[in-house]
Each structure stands twice: as C-alpha cells, then as structure tokens.
Design an enzyme around this catalytic site. Structure first.
Site, PDB file in Angstrom:
ATOM      1  N   PRO A  33       0.778  -1.226   0.000  1.00  0.00           N
ATOM      2  CA  PRO A  33       0.000   0.000   0.000  1.00  0.00           C
ATOM      3  C   PRO A  33       0.814   1.283   0.000  1.00  0.00           C
ATOM      4  O   PRO A  33       1.375   1.672   1.004  1.00  0.00           O
ATOM      5  CB  PRO A  33      -0.821  -0.104   1.291  1.00  0.00           C
ATOM      6  CG  PRO A  33      -0.180  -1.176   2.102  1.00  0.00           C
ATOM      7  CD  PRO A  33       0.997  -1.688   1.378  1.00  0.00           C
ATOM      8  N   GLU A  34       0.833   1.922  -1.135  1.00  0.00           N
ATOM      9  CA  GLU A  34       1.335   3.280  -1.222  1.00  0.00           C
ATOM     10  C   GLU A  34       0.105   4.138  -1.467  1.00  0.00           C
ATOM     11  O   GLU A  34      -1.007   3.622  -1.426  1.00  0.00           O
ATOM     12  CB  GLU A  34       2.363   3.396  -2.357  1.00  0.00           C
ATOM     13  CG  GLU A  34       3.534   2.432  -2.172  1.00  0.00           C
ATOM     14  CD  GLU A  34       4.601   2.537  -3.248  1.00  0.00           C
ATOM     15  OE1 GLU A  34       4.862   3.651  -3.728  1.00  0.00           O
ATOM     16  OE2 GLU A  34       5.189   1.505  -3.612  1.00  0.00           O
ATOM     17  N   HIS A  43      -4.321 -14.655  10.192  1.00  0.00           N
ATOM     18  CA  HIS A  43      -3.883 -13.260  10.105  1.00  0.00           C
ATOM     19  C   HIS A  43      -4.991 -12.251  10.341  1.00  0.00           C
ATOM     20  O   HIS A  43      -4.808 -11.068  10.084  1.00  0.00           O
ATOM     21  CB  HIS A  43      -3.228 -12.972   8.738  1.00  0.00           C
ATOM     22  CG  HIS A  43      -2.201 -13.985   8.351  1.00  0.00           C
ATOM     23  ND1 HIS A  43      -2.097 -14.480   7.074  1.00  0.00           N
ATOM     24  CD2 HIS A  43      -1.264 -14.611   9.086  1.00  0.00           C
ATOM     25  CE1 HIS A  43      -1.115 -15.373   7.040  1.00  0.00           C
ATOM     26  NE2 HIS A  43      -0.603 -15.469   8.243  1.00  0.00           N
ATOM     27  N   ARG A  98       2.094  -9.804   8.469  1.00  0.00           N
ATOM     28  CA  ARG A  98       3.332  -9.437   9.177  1.00  0.00           C
ATOM     29  C   ARG A  98       3.117  -8.615  10.442  1.00  0.00           C
ATOM     30  O   ARG A  98       4.062  -8.327  11.155  1.00  0.00           O
ATOM     31  CB  ARG A  98       4.280  -8.710   8.225  1.00  0.00           C
ATOM     32  CG  ARG A  98       4.944  -9.673   7.263  1.00  0.00           C
ATOM     33  CD  ARG A  98       5.804  -8.956   6.255  1.00  0.00           C
ATOM     34  NE  ARG A  98       7.074  -8.542   6.801  1.00  0.00           N
ATOM     35  CZ  ARG A  98       7.993  -7.891   6.097  1.00  0.00           C
ATOM     36  NH1 ARG A  98       7.757  -7.571   4.840  1.00  0.00           N
ATOM     37  NH2 ARG A  98       9.131  -7.550   6.642  1.00  0.00           N
TER      38      ARG A  98
END
Length: 270
Positions: A2-3, A95, A113
């Site tokens: 994600p940018e 997750h 993560r």
DNA sequence: ATTATATCCTGATCGC
DNA sequence: TGCGATCAGGATATAA
C-alpha cells in the site's frame, strides 16, 4: 502493497460500503493491538471513509454527536476486507487481527506481518501526516525545490520520506524518478529548478494513473480473491532488473539504497 | 539537524 | 522434497 494509490483505492471502495453503518462490535484479535480503545466506538455510526497520507481514515459519529476517527495504516501486508454477509463454514481467519461487526456485514483487518497499526483519535488533526499531499495544491515546484535544497540524501531515499511528501513508497519512487529522467543516486539538493518541476509533474502523473488503475496488484474486498489493481502492467522499471528499458532498451539496473531495492535505467536517468 | 542502522513480524521464494 | 538464507510494496527508535 500500500502506497498512496492503493490506500486511496481501498478508501474509495470501502466508503460506499461503510457509510451510514452502525458499529455493533469492534473486536481486537491481535494482542499487539490490545491498547486500542475499540469499545469507545460501539454504537457509533460511520460518516465517511477517506485517505490521509498512507492511512485509511474511518470517521464515526457517536450517539452523543461526538466525532471519532479510526486511522488504519496497512504498512506492508495489512488489508481491509469488506465481508457483506457472514460466510458459513470455513473462513480463512489466518492473520485476522481485528473485526468491526455491523448489523449486516463486517470489516476485517487482516495483516500477515503485523506491522499495520490502528489508532482511534478524537480529532482528525492527530492523524494528519507532516508531509505534503502530492495531489493537493500545496505540492508545487517552488515548495519542492525549497525542501529539496535542505537534504543531501540520495533523491530516491528522500522521496520515501513521509515527513516531506506523503504517499510515495518504494515502487512509485523508482517509477517517478524514471519518468523524471533523474538518477536515484542524485543528491537531493543537486536537483535543478526545472527538474523539480519535472518531478512534480511526474509524481502527479504516476500517482494519478495508478489511482485510475486501482493501484498495483492487491486483493478484492468482497471475496479477497480477484486481483483488482492494474498498475503493475504500467511499471517501467520496478522489479524489471535486467529487462530492457522501455525507452532505450538497455538493461534496467537494480541497486540497494537504505536497505531497499531501487530500479532505474542508467542511460535514461542522469 | 540530518543521516545510517537495527528492528518490528511472517510468508514466499531461491539455491543447494 | 527439505532446509536454511534471503527478500518483501513501511516506518520508527536509536545511534552516529
């Protein structure tokens, strides 16, 4: 993943799904997030969903009329998935870090993560990033030149700084520099005024085109399956080491700056 | 003050 | 097929 363009896409897609909904429950599953006062949003209604920097902001209104804002930073692997109906049977809850449950449907925060962050604030100001929004009027070559004069970092590394310009990440930094024909190794303060101008134009062009393409590869919000981003087909240098430059055919080079990969054409970019 | 390095985490991929 | 090493689109605390 994600940018700026990806976060913008997430916010745009979630907004119509979430606006007007009332929070039934806000469940935190990852102990790392347990400090979040999620109970404060119980019964609150969502008024809007939008992007600020690289954060997805969800605005709430409590029954009392008080506003609250949830800031979600996806970091590397975070995802916000809208689930319209409760799926019976097997659900991949690996997750799954947090859930906002509504009368119909729920929003899931999934993050392999666990770098992603959630925060709840009373004032939107608290979520506002320091850097300039590259798609706002504040972003012009005069301002950029002045900022760039102050840094001796390589320009590629500098472009990643969220306290200067917000939203540019590792993919778009390389793409923007290629479009600008500026070497990633160039010291930031060594850019000429006309290059600052070019940089502004390239940044807006690349980011806008990526937004129009719904970003660079990521999963769909309803079923978390289909790839909906399309920008990867427009990438000219990122992850193309050894492949011919789209402009001059010479092989794209890769180097490491600040422990991150940079891709560029040493012929086109000076 | 600015800049380099280490660190947070887990999963996928690469080389043997 | 198995195994360890390496890498990943982000950002920050700490050190220099």
């Amino acid at each position: 993943m994600p940018e700026l363009p990806e976060v913008e896409t997430v916010a745009r897609q979630l907004a119509p799904k979430l606006r007007g909904r009332m929070v039934k429950e806000f469940l935190i599953l990852d102990p790392k997030l347990k400090g979040l006062k999620s109970v404060a949003l119980k019964g609150a209604r969502i008024t809007d969903v939008f992007r600020m920097g690289k954060k997805v902001v969800i605005a709430f209104k409590l029954a009392t009329g008080t506003e609250r804002f949830l800031g979600v930073h996806l970091r590397m692997t975070g995802r916000l998935i809208w689930v319209a109906k409760q799926t019976r049977g097997k659900v991949d809850t690996r997750h799954l870090r947090a859930r906002i449950v509504f009368d119909k449907g729920e929003l899931r925060f999934i993050d392999a993560r666990r770098f992603g962050t959630l925060e709840i604030v009373n004032n939107l100001e608290e979520l506002k990033p320091q850097g300039i929004e590259p798609l706002s009027r504040d972003f012009d070559s005069i301002t950029l030149s002045a900022m760039m004069l102050k840094s001796k970092q390589p320009i590629k590394v500098w472009l990643l700084r969220q306290d200067r310009i917000v939203g540019i990440g590792n993919i778009y930094a390389s793409e923007i520099l290629f479009d600008s024909k500026i070497s990633p190794l160039r010291k930031t303060h060594r850019t000429k005024p006309n290059e600052a101008e070019k940089l502004v134009k390239s940044t807006i062009k690349i980011l806008q085109k990526a937004i129009d393409s719904c970003g660079t590869t990521f999963s769909d919000f309803q079923d978390s399956r289909g790839e909906i981003g399309n920008f990867q087909s427009f990438l000219k240098v990122y992850d193309r080491e050894g492949q011919p430059c789209k402009s001059c055919k010479s092989p794209i080079k890769r180097l490491v700056q600040a422990q991150r990969s940079t891709y560029y054409c040493s012929i086109c970019q000076k």
